[in-house]
Design a protein around this motif. Structure first.
Motif, PDB file in Angstrom:
ATOM      1  N   ASP A  35       0.814  -1.219   0.000  1.00  0.00           N
ATOM      2  CA  ASP A  35       0.000   0.000   0.000  1.00  0.00           C
ATOM      3  C   ASP A  35       0.855   1.280   0.000  1.00  0.00           C
ATOM      4  OD1 ASP A  35      -2.465   1.299  -0.071  1.00  0.00           O
ATOM      5  OD2 ASP A  35      -2.539   1.513   2.103  1.00  0.00           O
ATOM      6  N   VAL A  36       1.822   1.336  -0.897  1.00  0.00           N
ATOM      7  CA  VAL A  36       2.713   2.497  -0.983  1.00  0.00           C
ATOM      8  C   VAL A  36       2.067   3.587  -1.838  1.00  0.00           C
ATOM      9  CG1 VAL A  36       4.935   3.339  -1.828  1.00  0.00           C
ATOM     10  CG2 VAL A  36       4.797   1.134  -0.654  1.00  0.00           C
ATOM     11  N   SER A  37       1.922   4.782  -1.287  1.00  0.00           N
ATOM     12  CA  SER A  37       1.339   5.913  -2.004  1.00  0.00           C
ATOM     13  C   SER A  37       2.181   7.164  -1.767  1.00  0.00           C
ATOM     14  CB  SER A  37      -0.097   6.175  -1.545  1.00  0.00           C
ATOM     15  OG  SER A  37      -0.954   5.096  -1.845  1.00  0.00           O
ATOM     16  N   PHE A  38       2.492   7.883  -2.839  1.00  0.00           N
ATOM     17  CA  PHE A  38       3.188   9.171  -2.748  1.00  0.00           C
ATOM     18  C   PHE A  38       3.172   9.817  -4.121  1.00  0.00           C
ATOM     19  CE2 PHE A  38       6.401   6.267  -4.230  1.00  0.00           C
ATOM     20  CZ  PHE A  38       7.197   7.003  -5.087  1.00  0.00           C
ATOM     21  N   ASP A  39       3.483  11.104  -4.161  1.00  0.00           N
ATOM     22  CA  ASP A  39       3.671  11.752  -5.452  1.00  0.00           C
ATOM     23  C   ASP A  39       4.921  12.621  -5.400  1.00  0.00           C
ATOM     24  OD1 ASP A  39       2.920  14.270  -4.283  1.00  0.00           O
ATOM     25  OD2 ASP A  39       0.827  13.706  -4.572  1.00  0.00           O
ATOM     26  N   MET A  40       5.364  13.042  -6.577  1.00  0.00           N
ATOM     27  CA  MET A  40       6.648  13.727  -6.687  1.00  0.00           C
ATOM     28  C   MET A  40       6.516  14.886  -7.662  1.00  0.00           C
ATOM     29  SD  MET A  40      10.223  11.975  -7.833  1.00  0.00           S
ATOM     30  CE  MET A  40      11.754  12.919  -7.920  1.00  0.00           C
ATOM     31  N   ASP A  41       6.932  16.059  -7.237  1.00  0.00           N
ATOM     32  CA  ASP A  41       6.888  17.232  -8.102  1.00  0.00           C
ATOM     33  C   ASP A  41       8.009  17.191  -9.130  1.00  0.00           C
ATOM     34  OD1 ASP A  41       4.675  18.482  -6.957  1.00  0.00           O
ATOM     35  OD2 ASP A  41       5.887  19.371  -5.371  1.00  0.00           O
ATOM     36  N   GLU A  42       7.734  17.768 -10.277  1.00  0.00           N
ATOM     37  CA  GLU A  42       8.756  17.841 -11.301  1.00  0.00           C
ATOM     38  C   GLU A  42       9.913  18.723 -10.821  1.00  0.00           C
ATOM     39  OE1 GLU A  42       8.987  18.153 -16.130  1.00  0.00           O
ATOM     40  OE2 GLU A  42       7.166  18.777 -15.103  1.00  0.00           O
ATOM     41  N   GLY A  43      11.131  18.231 -11.033  1.00  0.00           N
ATOM     42  CA  GLY A  43      12.325  18.991 -10.663  1.00  0.00           C
ATOM     43  C   GLY A  43      12.766  18.839  -9.223  1.00  0.00           C
ATOM     44  N   GLU A  44      12.079  18.047  -8.429  1.00  0.00           N
ATOM     45  CA  GLU A  44      12.464  17.889  -7.022  1.00  0.00           C
ATOM     46  C   GLU A  44      13.373  16.684  -6.826  1.00  0.00           C
ATOM     47  OE1 GLU A  44      10.282  16.233  -3.682  1.00  0.00           O
ATOM     48  OE2 GLU A  44       8.534  15.986  -4.979  1.00  0.00           O
ATOM     49  N   VAL A  45      13.998  16.641  -5.660  1.00  0.00           N
ATOM     50  CA  VAL A  45      14.765  15.477  -5.235  1.00  0.00           C
ATOM     51  C   VAL A  45      14.012  14.828  -4.084  1.00  0.00           C
ATOM     52  CG1 VAL A  45      16.935  14.590  -4.322  1.00  0.00           C
ATOM     53  CG2 VAL A  45      16.958  16.511  -5.930  1.00  0.00           C
ATOM     54  N   LEU A  46      13.561  13.610  -4.300  1.00  0.00           N
ATOM     55  CA  LEU A  46      12.863  12.840  -3.274  1.00  0.00           C
ATOM     56  C   LEU A  46      13.792  11.746  -2.779  1.00  0.00           C
ATOM     57  CD1 LEU A  46      10.388  11.763  -1.686  1.00  0.00           C
ATOM     58  CD2 LEU A  46       9.790  10.452  -3.751  1.00  0.00           C
ATOM     59  N   ALA A  47      14.042  11.718  -1.482  1.00  0.00           N
ATOM     60  CA  ALA A  47      14.866  10.666  -0.901  1.00  0.00           C
ATOM     61  C   ALA A  47      13.978   9.564  -0.337  1.00  0.00           C
ATOM     62  CB  ALA A  47      15.753  11.224   0.205  1.00  0.00           C
ATOM     63  N   ILE A  48      14.385   8.325  -0.570  1.00  0.00           N
ATOM     64  CA  ILE A  48      13.725   7.177   0.035  1.00  0.00           C
ATOM     65  C   ILE A  48      14.742   6.541   0.973  1.00  0.00           C
ATOM     66  CG2 ILE A  48      12.547   4.990  -0.350  1.00  0.00           C
ATOM     67  CD1 ILE A  48      11.852   5.940  -3.146  1.00  0.00           C
ATOM     68  N   ALA A  49      14.429   6.516   2.250  1.00  0.00           N
ATOM     69  CA  ALA A  49      15.394   6.078   3.250  1.00  0.00           C
ATOM     70  C   ALA A  49      14.815   4.969   4.119  1.00  0.00           C
ATOM     71  CB  ALA A  49      15.822   7.257   4.121  1.00  0.00           C
ATOM     72  N   GLY A  50      15.722   4.214   4.729  1.00  0.00           N
ATOM     73  CA  GLY A  50      15.326   3.121   5.602  1.00  0.00           C
ATOM     74  C   GLY A  50      16.424   2.087   5.657  1.00  0.00           C
ATOM     75  N   GLU A  51      16.270   1.147   6.557  1.00  0.00           N
ATOM     76  CA  GLU A  51      17.282   0.116   6.717  1.00  0.00           C
ATOM     77  C   GLU A  51      17.293  -0.842   5.534  1.00  0.00           C
ATOM     78  OE1 GLU A  51      17.491  -0.505  11.494  1.00  0.00           O
ATOM     79  OE2 GLU A  51      15.635  -1.114  10.529  1.00  0.00           O
ATOM     80  N   SER A  52      18.358  -1.610   5.414  1.00  0.00           N
ATOM     81  CA  SER A  52      18.480  -2.598   4.350  1.00  0.00           C
ATOM     82  C   SER A  52      17.316  -3.576   4.392  1.00  0.00           C
ATOM     83  CB  SER A  52      19.805  -3.361   4.504  1.00  0.00           C
ATOM     84  OG  SER A  52      19.939  -4.344   3.519  1.00  0.00           O
ATOM     85  N   GLY A  53      16.721  -3.853   3.235  1.00  0.00           N
ATOM     86  CA  GLY A  53      15.612  -4.794   3.154  1.00  0.00           C
ATOM     87  C   GLY A  53      14.242  -4.187   3.381  1.00  0.00           C
TER      88      GLY A  53
END
Length: 251
Positions: A35-53
């Motif tokens: 159930d992953v939901s998100f959106d991203m603006d044009e020209g932005e930098v979105l970081a996805i972070a978290g532990e391995s796995g």
């Protein structure tokens, strides 16, 4: 407005083939994202972070189309997002010279037939963007340093002028000094090209340097999402607080 978005993901569930059925009660496939939901603006930098796995790379592979086994909705404004992988040592064919490797995306381009002269010109443009000397085109990957190889990997990803670049732990295999140089390169590329970047990392200090928004993942789920400075200053979830403390970042 819809046109300001470069990517929208809604209720995404991603699966992969189960090669260890005994561990998962004989199931043919295993769910990796929930159930992953998100959106991203044009020209932005979105970081996805978290532990391995936690599902960071699984999400990236779904976005670029490597993993097509998913449910939910995924809308992209542009075709052909490109990916820079973690390991520059294994990402390049060791039997081919750098010039050949950079030209390959243009040789297989189905939308445009590039002449040899056009390919050469584009390679020279990219070498300037990744800040490598032209004479390196005649070298093999084994003759380059780790940082130089990662620059080449970034260059390959940029060859067809994508509007979305996904960098999957691009500095984790490099020493601190070289990693800092690659981060600075990505920042310059982002500024100069206006390209949207998804930056995947387990290092929250690195994430803070480059991202506008950050999404924290755990066990295949999004646990926190927001503007990077706001999340770091006022994290809402205990898991985010734990990650920040572990990275030596005070709330």
């Amino acid at each position: 407005m819809e046109e300001t978005k470069v990517l929208k993901v809604s209720h995404l569930d991603v699966f992969y083939k189960n090669r260890k059925r005994k561990l998962f009660s004989g199931k043919k496939k295993v769910q990796a994202l929930f159930d992953v939901s998100f959106d991203m603006d044009e020209g932005e930098v979105l970081a996805i972070a978290g532990e391995s796995g936690c599902g960071k790379s699984t999400l990236a592979r779904a976005i670029v189309g490597i993993n097509k086994d998913y449910e939910g909705a995924m809308w992209q404004k542009y075709e052909g997002p490109q990916m820079v992988f973690q390991d520059p040592y294994n990402s390049l064919n060791p039997s081919k010279k750098i010039g050949w490797l950079l030209e390959e995306p243009l040789r297989v381009d189905k939308k445009k037939k590039w002449t040899p002269e056009e390919r050469k010109k584009r390679v020279e443009e990219i070498m300037a963007q990744i800040e490598l000397p032209i004479e390196m085109l005649d070298r093999y990957p084994s003759q380059l340093s780790g940082g130089q190889r990662q620059r080449v990997c970034i260059g390959i990803a940029l060859m067809r002028n994508p509007k979305l670049l996904i960098a999957d732990e691009p500095v984790s295999a490099l020493d601190v000094t070289i990693a800092s140089q690659i981060m600075e390169l990505l920042s310059r590329i982002h500024k100069n090209l206006g390209i949207s970047i998804i930056f995947i990392s387990h290092d929250l200090r690195v994430v803070y340097q480059i991202s506008d928004h950050v999404m924290i993942m755990k066990n295949g789920r999004v646990v926190e999402y927001g503007k990077t400075k706001e999340v770091y200053k006022n994290p809402k979830q205990e898991y985010t607080k734990q990650l920040l403390r572990a990275a030596g970042i005070k709330e």
